[in-house]
Write an enzyme that holds these catalytic residues in place. Structure first.
Site, PDB file in Angstrom:
ATOM      1  N   ASP A  30       0.836  -1.201   0.000  1.00 53.93           N
ATOM      2  CA  ASP A  30       0.000   0.000   0.000  1.00 53.93           C
ATOM      3  C   ASP A  30       0.872   1.253   0.000  1.00 53.93           C
ATOM      4  OD1 ASP A  30      -2.380   1.468   0.062  1.00 53.93           O
ATOM      5  OD2 ASP A  30      -2.442   1.485   2.256  1.00 53.93           O
ATOM      6  N   ARG A  37     -10.565  10.188 -12.116  1.00 52.48           N
ATOM      7  CA  ARG A  37      -9.973  10.253 -10.775  1.00 52.48           C
ATOM      8  C   ARG A  37      -9.274   8.955 -10.391  1.00 52.48           C
ATOM      9  NH1 ARG A  37     -14.163  10.951  -6.542  1.00 52.48           N
ATOM     10  NH2 ARG A  37     -12.327  10.994  -5.182  1.00 52.48           N
ATOM     11  N   LYS A  38      -9.395   7.922 -11.199  1.00 59.25           N
ATOM     12  CA  LYS A  38      -8.880   6.604 -10.847  1.00 59.25           C
ATOM     13  C   LYS A  38      -7.478   6.369 -11.423  1.00 59.25           C
ATOM     14  CE  LYS A  38     -13.520   4.537 -10.813  1.00 59.25           C
ATOM     15  NZ  LYS A  38     -14.377   3.469 -11.410  1.00 59.25           N
TER      16      LYS A  38
END
Length: 203
Positions: A122, A167-168
């Site tokens: 992450d 936005r991705k």
């Protein structure tokens, strides 16, 4: 001056240092005329307070994280947990992380906890998405674990851009041994671009 956790310390093993030198040597190259110029890789500094050292972040840090510390950088004992450094290649839209797992990250006996591996994935993919798209938040992490990582070993996390849609930002990441012979995990990740109002107002 704040401590830059991405710089070598006494806990780094020989493989961690070898990989660091490999990528760091490509951050600056010498031309035929003897002049220094930027190379294809760039080392990213790493601090234990995310907002305080960002542009305009001192004011925000007083508001929302006066006592906060970055999760992967809050343990002061060198080598005990997350030892890592990130390099980014903007031209190839890639990011690599050299990660040495400390004894506090144990899950299965003698091996790294899956949650610690997910934290590093992450961290790397999120940082990469931020370089590519500005501020983002994680929307999805899909991790396939292939083989365990021994405590104390050094591994390589390689992140690459899959695609961008509005936005991705879609990122792929592989965790391997430093020589690439062993695959530890494969990940697809999705990040959404945000603004400061998303953090402060929850919108």
């Amino acid at each position: 001056m704040p401590r830059d956790f991405s710089l070598p310390n006494s806990s780094w093993g020989s493989e961690m240092m070898r990989m660091y030198d490999h990528y760091n040597s490509q951050c600056e190259v010498e031309t035929e005329g003897g002049e220094k110029q930027e190379g294809k890789w760039r080392r990213l500094p790493s601090y234990n307070r995310l907002l305080k050292y960002a542009t305009g972040g001192l004011y925000l840090s007083k508001m929302i994280q006066s006592n906060a510390r970055l999760f992967t950088r809050h343990i002061r004992d060198p080598g005990a947990a997350f030892e890592y450094v990130l390099f980014v290649n903007s031209e190839e839209q890639k990011c690599v992380c050299i990660f040495q797992a400390g004894h506090l990250l144990e899950g299965p006996p003698g091996h790294v906890h899956g949650g610690a591996i997910a934290t590093m994935i992450d961290t790397v993919t999120g940082t990469h998405a931020t370089v590519l798209s500005g501020p983002v938040m994680t929307a999805n992490l899909n991790i396939n674990y292939r083989s365990p990582i021994p405590l104390g070993s050094t591994v390589l996390l390689e992140s690459s851009l899959d695609k961008k849609e509005g936005r991705k930002t879609f990122i792929r990441c592989r965790v391997t041994s430093t020589d690439g012979s062993k695959l530890h995990s494969e990940t697809s990740a999705l990040f959404l671009s945000i603004t400061v109002s998303h953090l402060l107002l929850g919108v």
